[in-house]
Scaffold this motif. Sequence first.
Motif, PDB file in Angstrom:
ATOM      1  N   SER A 168       1.399   1.863  -5.901  1.00 54.14           N
ATOM      2  CA  SER A 168       0.645   0.847  -5.159  1.00 54.14           C
ATOM      3  C   SER A 168      -0.634   0.415  -5.885  1.00 54.14           C
ATOM      4  O   SER A 168      -0.993  -0.757  -5.867  1.00 54.14           O
ATOM      5  CB  SER A 168       0.306   1.369  -3.769  1.00 54.14           C
ATOM      6  N   ARG A 197       0.812  -1.212   0.000  1.00 51.61           N
ATOM      7  CA  ARG A 197       0.000   0.000   0.000  1.00 51.61           C
ATOM      8  C   ARG A 197       0.846   1.263   0.000  1.00 51.61           C
ATOM      9  O   ARG A 197       0.407   2.313  -0.467  1.00 51.61           O
ATOM     10  CB  ARG A 197      -0.922   0.007   1.222  1.00 51.61           C
ATOM     11  N   ASN A 198       2.075   1.187   0.529  1.00 52.07           N
ATOM     12  CA  ASN A 198       2.937   2.370   0.625  1.00 52.07           C
ATOM     13  C   ASN A 198       3.859   2.538  -0.578  1.00 52.07           C
ATOM     14  O   ASN A 198       4.645   3.498  -0.620  1.00 52.07           O
ATOM     15  CB  ASN A 198       3.782   2.293   1.900  1.00 52.07           C
TER      16      ASN A 198
END
Length: 215
Positions: free
Chosen positions: A120, A115-116
């Motif tokens: 992403s 997610r980072n």
Amino acid sequence: MDKWPLWQWVLFTNAVGAVGICVGFLSGTQLPADLRVYIAVPAIVFLNLMFLVVRPRMAVARARGKSPNAIGIFYEVIAERPILILACGFQLVGATRSTATTVQLLQTSTTAYVRNLPNSESVVLRLILTAILMGLVALLWWLGAVGLWMERKWAWWLALSLNALAATTSVIIQLLKLNQWLFDPWATTAVVLLLLRQVRQHLNVGHALGQASRS
């Protein structure tokens, strides 16, 4: 419940098994997602065998005035078609591995690391699409296992295709990376089992193979 049709028993058995396994995982030690799959699949398969195969035979034996033993009948079921059931087992290995990979991909797509990432969204999309593809592959493995158990000719062709593809791919990768063990003995052994005359006779595919070889 004894008057239920087969499809109701299938739904009931798998629903109860899934709920029980989920409760066990939630109340016990936290395990990796792929390990949970490797535990859940044999448990579900065993429940299906006991409820959908052994239970009806026990009911018939009781109707005849006998006192059946569940373990004894389970052994009789396995002993009737040992080679074919072993081939089904190899299909279940493929189904389990594909299912575990699907779960791993979906779990990876939700991690903070992914997610980072700067890109992403595209990474998550690729992981989800790959998981869907692996899920479809897992479904084919499951269909092959069930079809072989029911002695369907199409299941033999499906199982042979899946295992031959997996075995060939593993051999090619092994030749490219000789310093690592990447050979797939499960798929290779499954191909050998499926080509045995005893298995082919169970599924009535020997005649078709003979015609194909002559042509």
